[in-house]
Enzyme design. Structure first.
Site, PDB file in Angstrom:
ATOM      1  N   THR A   1       0.873  -1.184   0.000  1.00  0.00           N
ATOM      2  CA  THR A   1       0.000   0.000   0.000  1.00  0.00           C
ATOM      3  C   THR A   1       0.899   1.219   0.000  1.00  0.00           C
ATOM      4  O   THR A   1       2.070   1.119   0.361  1.00  0.00           O
ATOM      5  CB  THR A   1      -0.835   0.019   1.305  1.00  0.00           C
ATOM      6  OG1 THR A   1      -1.771  -1.050   1.273  1.00  0.00           O
ATOM      7  CG2 THR A   1      -1.588   1.309   1.523  1.00  0.00           C
TER       8      THR A   1
ATOM      9  N   ARG B   1     -13.487  -8.073  -1.272  1.00  0.00           N
ATOM     10  CA  ARG B   1     -12.819  -7.834   0.020  1.00  0.00           C
ATOM     11  C   ARG B   1     -12.339  -6.381   0.102  1.00  0.00           C
ATOM     12  O   ARG B   1     -11.756  -5.857  -0.839  1.00  0.00           O
ATOM     13  CB  ARG B   1     -11.633  -8.780   0.171  1.00  0.00           C
ATOM     14  CG  ARG B   1     -10.817  -8.602   1.469  1.00  0.00           C
ATOM     15  CD  ARG B   1      -9.606  -7.726   1.272  1.00  0.00           C
ATOM     16  NE  ARG B   1      -8.735  -7.683   2.452  1.00  0.00           N
ATOM     17  CZ  ARG B   1      -7.691  -6.868   2.571  1.00  0.00           C
ATOM     18  NH1 ARG B   1      -7.384  -6.027   1.591  1.00  0.00           N
ATOM     19  NH2 ARG B   1      -6.960  -6.881   3.654  1.00  0.00           N
ATOM     20  N   VAL B   2     -12.615  -5.749   1.217  1.00  0.00           N
ATOM     21  CA  VAL B   2     -12.150  -4.383   1.457  1.00  0.00           C
ATOM     22  C   VAL B   2     -11.239  -4.408   2.671  1.00  0.00           C
ATOM     23  O   VAL B   2     -11.579  -4.997   3.695  1.00  0.00           O
ATOM     24  CB  VAL B   2     -13.349  -3.431   1.690  1.00  0.00           C
ATOM     25  CG1 VAL B   2     -12.866  -2.063   2.126  1.00  0.00           C
ATOM     26  CG2 VAL B   2     -14.192  -3.322   0.422  1.00  0.00           C
ATOM     27  N   GLY B   3     -10.088  -3.769   2.551  1.00  0.00           N
ATOM     28  CA  GLY B   3      -9.146  -3.731   3.672  1.00  0.00           C
ATOM     29  C   GLY B   3      -9.342  -2.491   4.522  1.00  0.00           C
ATOM     30  O   GLY B   3     -10.404  -1.865   4.534  1.00  0.00           O
TER      31      GLY B   3
ATOM     32  N   GLY C   1      -4.595  -5.490   6.722  1.00  0.00           N
ATOM     33  CA  GLY C   1      -5.706  -4.585   6.975  1.00  0.00           C
ATOM     34  C   GLY C   1      -6.691  -5.099   7.999  1.00  0.00           C
ATOM     35  O   GLY C   1      -7.278  -4.322   8.763  1.00  0.00           O
TER      36      GLY C   1
END
Ligand code: ASP
Length: 355
Positions: A203, A231-233, A257
């Site tokens: 990131t 999927r969301v971090g 995350g």
């Protein structure tokens, strides 16, 4: 670092390999750098081009928000950084899905996008969510439509290099499916796990204080490689992967995350700075909190420590910066206006040593 490949980068961020062990109670080095009152930018280890670009803008009088977004755009556009934007590693279906958030200290507004496809600068879209909607977070198809409404052009974000890594992952996840990696007639157990391409994080986060003393931050990522689609971090979640309080400081994060989502790490760091902790101490506190709350054995090493890494970056209102990770070997980048940006080692809770 500017040309860092994701696989190199994740060497310090992925689940810890078997050849490493922790040293309990390892001394924590102090790595804070003070800016002497002028503008300052801090970013993750892959952020040297970002801090330099951001500092150029700050020196020319740009706001901290303009500066950090211009900084991370350089990395989002770079196909050789496989952790962010164009050329980011894709999800399990081979589709690049990006997460990003921005936060503007002076107005305490935030904007974010998650699981955004086909737009290489999610940080710019996050800014528009902040400035041109009454919301904070748009996801998936809605985020894409919103970006197109504002004139963003869809483009393929998968490069040949990131596609080839995805194919390698897919061909090596299991011996129980029908995908095969290149092999010879003599080979057995084709398609067994390749640890170096299994767990890949990466990131960029970038935080700045401008000439007016105002703070802003941005975090942008292609997220966990090979993630389950959708999927969301932590990166687009305000309070987890990014938080800014103009009175106190700003914090951002890279690494696993899920650990930040369950510990609200960025807001904790900023609050700790508000109670007088230095940026580095506050970052270490967030590392400790994660270490104390990692209860699932599958996420622990043999000594009960987190078997993953998370790195934090912070700047306070005085322009002091600091960074810390759970495990040694993480880096951060700083530009305080005195020449080119520098890459410094993050403080850490546990030192990794080769057995
Ligand atoms: N924090 C990011 C995420 O979990 C990944 C990373 O920073 O490596 O999506």
């Amino acid at each position: 670092m500017a040309r860092m490949k994701r696989r190199t980068f994740v060497g310090t961020l992925g689940l810890l390999g078997g050849g490493l062990m922790a040293v309990p109670g390892a001394a924590v080095p102090l790595r804070a750098a003070a800016s002497g009152g002028g503008p300052v930018v801090i970013s993750s280890g892959n952020g040297l081009p970002a801090v330099n670009t951001a500092m150029e803008r700050l020196t020319a009088g740009a706001s901290s928000l303009d500066a950090v977004i211009a900084g991370v755009n350089v990395v989002e556009d770079d196909p050789n950084d496989m952790t962010v934007g164009y050329g980011g590693l894709p999800n399990a279906d081979g589709i690049v899905e990006l997460d990003a958030s921005v936060m503007h200290g002076p107005t305490h507004r935030a904007g974010a996008v998650a699981a955004l496809r086909n737009i290489k600068n999610p940080s710019k879209v996050a800014r528009l969510v902040m400035e041109r909607t009454d919301h904070v977070l748009l996801v998936g198809e809605g985020a894409l439509r919103f970006a197109k409404m504002h004139g963003f052009k869809e483009e393929e974000l998968l490069t040949d290099a990131s596609r080839e890594m995805w194919v390698k992952w897919k061909e090596n996840i299991s011996t129980q499916d029908d995908y095969l990696p290149p092999h010879s007639p003599e080979d057995r157990d084709i398609g067994s796990r390749l640890s170096d391409v299994m767990q890949t994080y990466g990131t960029i986060t970038c935080l700045a204080k401008d000439r007016n003393g105002d703070l802003s931050g941005v975090t942008t990522t292609s997220g966990l490689a090979w993630k389950i689609p959708g999927r969301v971090g932590d990166s687009p979640i305000i309070g987890a992967g990014l938080y800014v309080d103009n009175q106190t400081g700003a914090a951002g994060s890279t690494g696993r995350g899920e650990a930040n989502l369950t510990n609200c790490s960025a807001v904790l760091i900023v609050d700790a700075m508000g109670r007088g902790q230095s940026p580095e101490e506050a970052c270490l506190g967030a590392c400790r909190r994660i270490a104390e709350r990692t209860k699932m054995k599958r996420l622990q090493d043999a000594d009960g420590r987190p078997a993953f890494n998370v790195t934090f970056y912070a700047v306070n209102k005085r322009g002091e910066v600091g960074s810390a990770a759970i495990w040694s070997g993480a880096w951060f980048t700083v530009n305080d206006g005195n020449g080119p940006g520098r890459r410094l080692e993050s403080a850490y809770l546990y030192r990794r040593v080769q057995k």
